[in-house]
Design an enzyme around this catalytic site. Structure first.
Site, PDB file in Angstrom:
ATOM      1  N   GLN A  78       0.844  -1.195   0.000  1.00 32.14           N
ATOM      2  CA  GLN A  78       0.000   0.000   0.000  1.00 32.14           C
ATOM      3  C   GLN A  78       0.880   1.245   0.000  1.00 32.14           C
ATOM      4  O   GLN A  78       1.097   1.863   1.031  1.00 32.14           O
ATOM      5  CB  GLN A  78      -0.896  -0.028   1.252  1.00 32.14           C
ATOM      6  CG  GLN A  78      -1.870   1.097   1.349  1.00 32.14           C
ATOM      7  CD  GLN A  78      -3.016   0.949   0.380  1.00 32.14           C
ATOM      8  OE1 GLN A  78      -3.503  -0.149   0.169  1.00 32.14           O
ATOM      9  NE2 GLN A  78      -3.444   2.040  -0.196  1.00 32.14           N
ATOM     10  N   PHE A  79       1.386   1.648  -1.189  1.00 29.84           N
ATOM     11  CA  PHE A  79       2.296   2.780  -1.246  1.00 29.84           C
ATOM     12  C   PHE A  79       1.631   4.082  -0.806  1.00 29.84           C
ATOM     13  O   PHE A  79       2.305   5.024  -0.392  1.00 29.84           O
ATOM     14  CB  PHE A  79       2.909   2.929  -2.643  1.00 29.84           C
ATOM     15  CG  PHE A  79       2.047   3.681  -3.620  1.00 29.84           C
ATOM     16  CD1 PHE A  79       2.224   5.045  -3.797  1.00 29.84           C
ATOM     17  CD2 PHE A  79       1.075   3.027  -4.357  1.00 29.84           C
ATOM     18  CE1 PHE A  79       1.429   5.746  -4.697  1.00 29.84           C
ATOM     19  CE2 PHE A  79       0.284   3.709  -5.251  1.00 29.84           C
ATOM     20  CZ  PHE A  79       0.452   5.081  -5.420  1.00 29.84           C
ATOM     21  N   THR A  80       0.307   4.149  -0.824  1.00 31.45           N
ATOM     22  CA  THR A  80      -0.356   5.395  -0.437  1.00 31.45           C
ATOM     23  C   THR A  80      -0.220   5.692   1.053  1.00 31.45           C
ATOM     24  O   THR A  80      -0.527   6.809   1.482  1.00 31.45           O
ATOM     25  CB  THR A  80      -1.851   5.406  -0.840  1.00 31.45           C
ATOM     26  OG1 THR A  80      -2.526   4.335  -0.191  1.00 31.45           O
ATOM     27  CG2 THR A  80      -2.006   5.298  -2.353  1.00 31.45           C
TER      28      THR A  80
END
Length: 145
Positions: A78-80
């Site tokens: 989950q790069f966000t």
């Protein structure tokens, strides 16, 4: 590294309508590698998460870890989680690790979590995923290294 973990009764992740990972009672973990993170940080994060006492004991107190209760984990990249929302209306993601580092650290994190004795399933790095879960409690924690 950053992680958002949720105590769940169940969770699953699908890509293009196909379920590719699931867990029963345990943890659904969103994880993000940050620029400059190392394998040692992935190992530290996995150990901390496996030891978090967020499951109830016989007295109803959060006193047991996911390994104590025989739980499992679903790990989703989950790069966000690296999103910077301090200015404007559009988050910036420059503090996220580059994709090649992110994939390596995400995989290493999931492997380290499994070495803690947890059954672990994962999403697909970089894919458009649909995650379904039933949060138990709800219990949701943010953990960083």
């Amino acid at each position: 590294m950053r992680a958002l973990l949720q105590r769940v009764t169940s969770a699953e992740v699908a890509v293009e309508g196909e379920v590719i990972g699931r867990c029963g009672a345990g943890l659904m973990i969103l994880v993000c590698a940050m620029r400059g993170d190392t394998e040692a940080e992935a190992e530290k994060l996995a150990t901390r998460i496996a030891r978090q006492r967020i499951f109830s004991d016989e007295a109803g107190k959060m006193n047991l870890s996911v390994t104590d209760v025989g739980g499992s984990a679903l790990v989703i990249s989950q790069f966000t989680l690296a999103g910077d929302t301090s200015r404007g209306n559009r988050p910036g993601f420059s503090s996220a690790a580059p994709p090649e580092d992110g994939l390596r650290l995400y995989t290493h994190f999931a492997d380290c979590l499994a070495q803690q004795g947890l059954p672990v399933e994962t999403g697909r790095f970089g894919a458009d995923m649909q995650v379904t879960l039933t949060n138990d409690g709800p219990i949701t924690l943010w953990i960083e290294t």
